[in-house]
Write a protein that holds these residues in place. Sequence first.
Motif, PDB file in Angstrom:
ATOM      1  N   ILE A  63      42.073  48.467  39.346  1.00 22.34           N
ATOM      2  CA  ILE A  63      40.712  48.278  39.350  1.00 22.34           C
ATOM      3  C   ILE A  63      40.200  49.655  39.780  1.00 22.34           C
ATOM      4  O   ILE A  63      39.136  50.158  39.160  1.00 22.34           O
ATOM      5  CB  ILE A  63      40.407  47.273  40.170  1.00 22.34           C
ATOM      6  N   ALA A 118      37.610  36.787  39.566  1.00 22.88           N
ATOM      7  CA  ALA A 118      38.692  36.313  39.885  1.00 22.88           C
ATOM      8  C   ALA A 118      39.708  37.212  40.885  1.00 22.88           C
ATOM      9  O   ALA A 118      40.353  36.798  41.956  1.00 22.88           O
ATOM     10  CB  ALA A 118      39.497  36.013  38.603  1.00 22.88           C
ATOM     11  N   ILE A 119      39.856  38.601  40.365  1.00 24.27           N
ATOM     12  CA  ILE A 119      40.613  39.521  41.240  1.00 24.27           C
ATOM     13  C   ILE A 119      39.975  39.677  42.444  1.00 24.27           C
ATOM     14  O   ILE A 119      40.498  39.882  43.582  1.00 24.27           O
ATOM     15  CB  ILE A 119      40.803  40.754  40.529  1.00 24.27           C
ATOM     16  N   MET A 120      38.657  39.877  42.518  1.00 25.02           N
ATOM     17  CA  MET A 120      37.764  40.119  43.739  1.00 25.02           C
ATOM     18  C   MET A 120      38.205  38.798  44.710  1.00 25.02           C
ATOM     19  O   MET A 120      38.333  39.378  45.978  1.00 25.02           O
ATOM     20  CB  MET A 120      36.206  40.343  43.451  1.00 25.02           C
ATOM     21  N   MET A 124      45.507  33.787  32.402  1.00 22.88           N
ATOM     22  CA  MET A 124      45.667  34.107  33.737  1.00 22.88           C
ATOM     23  C   MET A 124      46.769  33.097  34.301  1.00 22.88           C
ATOM     24  O   MET A 124      47.623  33.306  35.217  1.00 22.88           O
ATOM     25  CB  MET A 124      44.448  34.398  34.398  1.00 22.88           C
ATOM     26  N   VAL A 148      39.128  47.371  46.855  1.00 23.44           N
ATOM     27  CA  VAL A 148      38.859  46.545  45.485  1.00 23.44           C
ATOM     28  C   VAL A 148      37.324  46.147  45.707  1.00 23.44           C
ATOM     29  O   VAL A 148      36.733  46.213  44.603  1.00 23.44           O
ATOM     30  CB  VAL A 148      39.762  45.434  45.245  1.00 23.44           C
ATOM     31  N   ALA A 149      36.928  45.628  46.748  1.00 16.33           N
ATOM     32  CA  ALA A 149      35.631  45.060  46.710  1.00 16.33           C
ATOM     33  C   ALA A 149      34.601  46.123  46.890  1.00 16.33           C
ATOM     34  O   ALA A 149      33.701  45.770  45.767  1.00 16.33           O
ATOM     35  CB  ALA A 149      35.390  44.273  48.311  1.00 16.33           C
ATOM     36  N   LEU A 157      34.407  47.257  42.979  1.00 12.38           N
ATOM     37  CA  LEU A 157      33.903  46.365  41.886  1.00 12.38           C
ATOM     38  C   LEU A 157      32.512  45.929  42.142  1.00 12.38           C
ATOM     39  O   LEU A 157      31.631  46.005  41.281  1.00 12.38           O
ATOM     40  CB  LEU A 157      34.751  44.780  42.077  1.00 12.38           C
ATOM     41  N   VAL A 179      48.260  42.497  45.217  1.00 11.34           N
ATOM     42  CA  VAL A 179      47.062  42.740  45.508  1.00 11.34           C
ATOM     43  C   VAL A 179      46.622  44.242  45.538  1.00 11.34           C
ATOM     44  O   VAL A 179      45.762  44.706  44.855  1.00 11.34           O
ATOM     45  CB  VAL A 179      46.598  42.150  46.603  1.00 11.34           C
ATOM     46  N   PHE A 191      49.736  38.387  36.504  1.00 11.04           N
ATOM     47  CA  PHE A 191      49.883  38.409  38.101  1.00 11.04           C
ATOM     48  C   PHE A 191      51.266  38.256  38.317  1.00 11.04           C
ATOM     49  O   PHE A 191      51.951  38.525  39.229  1.00 11.04           O
ATOM     50  CB  PHE A 191      49.488  36.733  38.362  1.00 11.04           C
ATOM     51  N   LEU A 235      40.591  37.063  44.920  1.00  8.64           N
ATOM     52  CA  LEU A 235      41.778  36.776  45.447  1.00  8.64           C
ATOM     53  C   LEU A 235      42.067  37.876  46.466  1.00  8.64           C
ATOM     54  O   LEU A 235      42.719  37.625  47.411  1.00  8.64           O
ATOM     55  CB  LEU A 235      42.956  37.278  43.931  1.00  8.64           C
ATOM     56  N   PHE A 286      44.827  39.890  33.146  1.00  4.53           N
ATOM     57  CA  PHE A 286      45.455  40.509  34.434  1.00  4.53           C
ATOM     58  C   PHE A 286      46.908  39.911  34.701  1.00  4.53           C
ATOM     59  O   PHE A 286      46.802  38.456  35.051  1.00  4.53           O
ATOM     60  CB  PHE A 286      44.579  40.249  35.751  1.00  4.53           C
TER      61      PHE A 286
END
Lengths: 355, 374
Positions: A275, B133-135, A121, A324-325, A328, A268, A35, B137, A33
């Motif tokens: 994602i 890690a993304i979660m 990362m 995102v949460a 995922l 983000v 950044f 963040l 990923f």
Amino acid sequence: MDWNLFTSTTIYASVLALLSLGITLIYMTTKVFNFAHPRLSLVAAYAAATLMAYYAEATGAQPNLTPKHSFLGSLTVPFSWEFYAIGILVSMVFGVIAALVEYYAILKPLQKRGADYLMLMIATLAYDFLLVATLFIYNTHVDVRKVLARIGVLSTKMSMASYDVTVVTGGGVFISGSFIFSVILIVLLGLSLYILLFKTTLGVKMRASVENPPLAEVLGINVERVYAISWIISGLTAGLAGYLMLMAAGAGNLKPISATSPADEIVVSAFAGSIIGGVNSVFGSIVGGLLIGYIELYIPNWLAIWTGNAELFKYSKVISMLAVAITLLFAPEGLAGLLKGERWKRFFGKKEEEG
Amino acid sequence: MNVEVLLEEIISFIGIYYILTAGLNVKAGMTGIPDFGHAMFFAVGGIVVGNLSARIAAAAAASQLHVSAWQAVKMVISNNTELMARVNEILPHMPGVSIIIILFSVIAALILGGLLGWLASYPALRLRGDYLAIMLLAASEGTRIFAMYYKPLMGKTPTVGLTVPNAFGFTGNAGLWSTIFILILALLVYIYAERLYHSPSGRLFRAVRDDEASAEAIGKDIAKVRRDAMIIGSALAALAGVAYSFSPWIAGSSVAAISIFDRVLWTFWPWALMILGGMSSNKGAALSSVILGALLIGPIRIYKNDIAAALHVESLGIDPGNFANALEYILVAALIIIVLFVKPKGLIPEYPSRTVSKDEVKATIDKIARERAA
């Protein structure tokens, strides 16, 4: 429907889609990923702005903000077309340079030394810091300030939104050049990626290298070259996103450009787009980025109207975090996983089988 | 600048960063949970001091301010700057209350930080590697935005924040005593982390990181192990937040949402320190905190403007103030990249843990055998 909200949201959503696409391409090939990705856009935006300003200085062009009559309505074109062409070209070139430096100077050597995903990362973070530092020094440099100030642009709060081509139609509808540019860009990008990935030999090679690198190598495909191409595409799209950030600063959640902004805020959301699209799907990432852009601005807008509390708009970014949460935790394959049928498989790529 | 102040400042830096890095080390180094949202747990400490402890201070000082305790507690948010300025004049005359505030802050931060870690461990149980890690963040960013604009939490303006109760005022030298407080906390954390490293649970953490399937096969509850690591690591991060908030040298007199949620300072710096010291190595984390605190963070934060002036960057057309800011970014980036290339295992790589000696094991087996026979 609020037309201005729609156009500015569309620009913002396109920026996110471009960034998400780049993040996904890098994740598919390099398994990291990135950044630093939104920062590549800022580098491109600074390069573009500086060279556009130099061009204006060299030709002695002055911004012409008086509207002209055209068949569409009153049209404002502040600079000649070369001015914008230089911006687009330079931003693409510098986006690609910044991306390739990251890949060849840092990530590839580290991968050769057997670094795991965590180290890669962290390395992208370190590269991000280097770019921030470079921009900090660059955007307060006397010469840069001077040349940007000549066309009335503040180097630490950079925006060229006032030099955007605009049309006000007879019916009073306001259309900006960035809006049209972003729509055309996304359509063209989607089409050309489709042609590249599904209609050319290179596309077959690219898909093969992503699915199974060792097997692709055995079959004589130059996997290294495929990776380089995907980094070039992702640098290119990051550069274009930077150009849009410059020309449409203020649209959606895009703040004027500085060393940290809008990359720090947007990073983000861009990951969210990637994602939500399902991290291993090129077309999913474009759709995911657009989706995040629209929900991030429309949901708080509706909530604010519904509850009558304009304060809610400040929390707009929380929505992409929630997205995102939820993705995922409940649908880790993202859109690509939800639309797995035969009809969609082509666009969203095959689900990666895990043992 | 005063040498004593410089020394106190550097020791405070070392202490805060060591506690923070030790927390990250439990999560990321030992258990392999890539926590890129560490700043979120650090911020818990700041919120505890700026919000909860300030309310205790206000309630205790209410009678001298001629308002009811309840009014004073409410004014902590509605009228923070004026109220706390007056409370901080009264607080130095109340040593008992001050000590209660300090103890309360430490305990509340440990509990609330652990609680947040427990909540965050829910995704940690379902996700692996870079997704996690993304979660984390994203979670940290979401909390940051919420805290920035939710007034009952961090006050009206995110850049100003809440004034910290002057709990070390009663000692007469707040700078010195807050430094001693941070140093004591850091030493306690070091002893705890070292014991944890060698203990059976520490070895289990590393076993889960290295091979989940084997750990599961010998009957260990993976979910519980990851949850425990998240709770411990996050509680330590919140403790670092308390240490930060009480330090007049580092935090100043207030905690602001914009600074306690800063992902560069409180997530990425600890990552850099942990990698420099060696992932999962507690001694390494301590060593890298000391080295960087003494050589880089402290002096550079303090002297960066002097360095920029000494290099005469303005003759190249570069702005010295911004060059100074950039210097810190360049240093941390260069450090991370050099360590990743030259010494990817860190200064003190993970060391074998002290286990029970062969004789002791034999004695225990004999004892059990004798008990069975009896």
